[in-house]
Design a protein around this motif. Sequence first.
Motif, PDB file in Angstrom:
ATOM      1  N   ARG A  48       0.833  -1.210   0.000  1.00 40.39           N
ATOM      2  CA  ARG A  48       0.000   0.000   0.000  1.00 40.39           C
ATOM      3  C   ARG A  48       0.869   1.262   0.000  1.00 40.39           C
ATOM      4  N   HIS A  49       0.401   2.312  -0.629  1.00 44.37           N
ATOM      5  CA  HIS A  49       1.128   3.579  -0.644  1.00 44.37           C
ATOM      6  C   HIS A  49       1.257   4.129   0.773  1.00 44.37           C
ATOM      7  N   PHE A  50       2.487   4.451   1.146  1.00 39.50           N
ATOM      8  CA  PHE A  50       2.781   4.895   2.504  1.00 39.50           C
ATOM      9  C   PHE A  50       3.897   5.917   2.365  1.00 39.50           C
ATOM     10  N   LEU A  51       3.581   7.190   2.449  1.00 34.18           N
ATOM     11  CA  LEU A  51       4.554   8.223   2.099  1.00 34.18           C
ATOM     12  C   LEU A  51       4.630   9.296   3.182  1.00 34.18           C
ATOM     13  N   LEU A  52       5.820   9.871   3.333  1.00 35.76           N
ATOM     14  CA  LEU A  52       5.968  11.092   4.125  1.00 35.76           C
ATOM     15  C   LEU A  52       6.525  12.163   3.196  1.00 35.76           C
ATOM     16  N   PRO A  65      -1.928   4.318   4.674  1.00 34.17           N
ATOM     17  CA  PRO A  65      -3.142   3.496   4.695  1.00 34.17           C
ATOM     18  C   PRO A  65      -3.931   3.732   5.994  1.00 34.17           C
ATOM     19  N   ALA A  66      -5.257   3.707   5.890  1.00 34.81           N
ATOM     20  CA  ALA A  66      -6.109   3.986   7.053  1.00 34.81           C
ATOM     21  C   ALA A  66      -5.735   3.097   8.234  1.00 34.81           C
ATOM     22  N   LEU A  67      -5.344   1.865   7.952  1.00 35.50           N
ATOM     23  CA  LEU A  67      -5.071   0.950   9.071  1.00 35.50           C
ATOM     24  C   LEU A  67      -3.815   1.314   9.852  1.00 35.50           C
TER      25      LEU A  67
END
Length: 372
Positions: A48-52, A65-67
Amino acid sequence: MTTDVDTFRRRTSDAQQRLRERGSDGLVLFPSRNLRYLAGYSEEPGERHFLLFVPAEGEAVFFVPALSGDQIREASWVDDVRTWNDAEDPVPRIADIAAELDLAAGHLLVDDTMWALFTQDLRDALPDATFGLASEVLGDLRVRKDDAELDAMRRAGAVADETVRDLRAMGEEALGLSEAELAAEIEELLESNGGTGVAFETIVGAGPNGAKPHHHHGDREITPGEPVVLDFGTRVDGYPSDQTRTLVFGGEPSERFREVHEIVREAQQAGVDAVEPGVTAESVDDATREVIEDAGYGDEFIHRTGHGVGLDVHEEPYIVEGNERELQPGMVFSVEPGIYLLGEFGVRIEDLVVVTEEGCERLNDTDRGWAC
Ligand code: ZN
Ligand code: ZN
């Protein structure tokens, strides 16, 4: 000392300053050591896309991701945490956030280890942006450890030292164990002495297996008089230890082993003695190599003298011929010369050192001899 919010904020504002100095517009990080370094939080990379996003000016934004949202709000100092759920397409949201931060047509430094899957989506979302690597700014920051990092690494070094003392105390009890069984024992000791997990696969190389620097561990039994190369590490507050000793658990080793062990010990000491601010990384490699070459074993010292250690077990500065980088206070690296006699045995001795204003401090300081 645990790392506090101010430390992460300071690292981030240092990174922003460097971005501005070099005319870059922002960082885009992915679950990685870089992310942990700046945000105080990371996790295993997933699909899943997970970016800072860290713009050169202004506040950082997480897009996750919401989770993972609640966990990040708790664990990180970054206030602006935006989430997406599995039913939506994250790519248009990425374009919106970049536009809001004025990054859509900027020069962005992307995490070096970001999966191609996500860099491709970034390119699609931001067709007018140009891209470089995050290490262009974070490499120079991470190479000099701050107080919180040094504190963690000193404690990790102490766990390694304690574990070597426990191994010596085993003495003849280790005879008859397989390399794999001894590795499992080491890993338990690291945990019981205060470490978390292993920083890399534990190396237990008995006899001829010790002559292969990349051997991990197998079925060979520990026998009297046979040298064993033990190279292991654990983590404390996310920071690793990395230490090697070559021990003989019982019986008498050969004359040749005693001679080779003494040469490696002298080489290791010469390397540590060569460390001070302003000298080059390669000069430390020269110092260990000279001792081993003079003793006639130059061809059997088949790797560089050392590597930087931080959140990554292998990072800058590499202690290798050709690296003219000057050592600076706060750099941490290994000094680990070795001699490998194919089919017979190997000897490696490794400690971590931190460069200080005057010279260096060892992060490991147990006996370097072979006797248990
Ligand atoms: Zn090592
Ligand atoms: Zn190492």
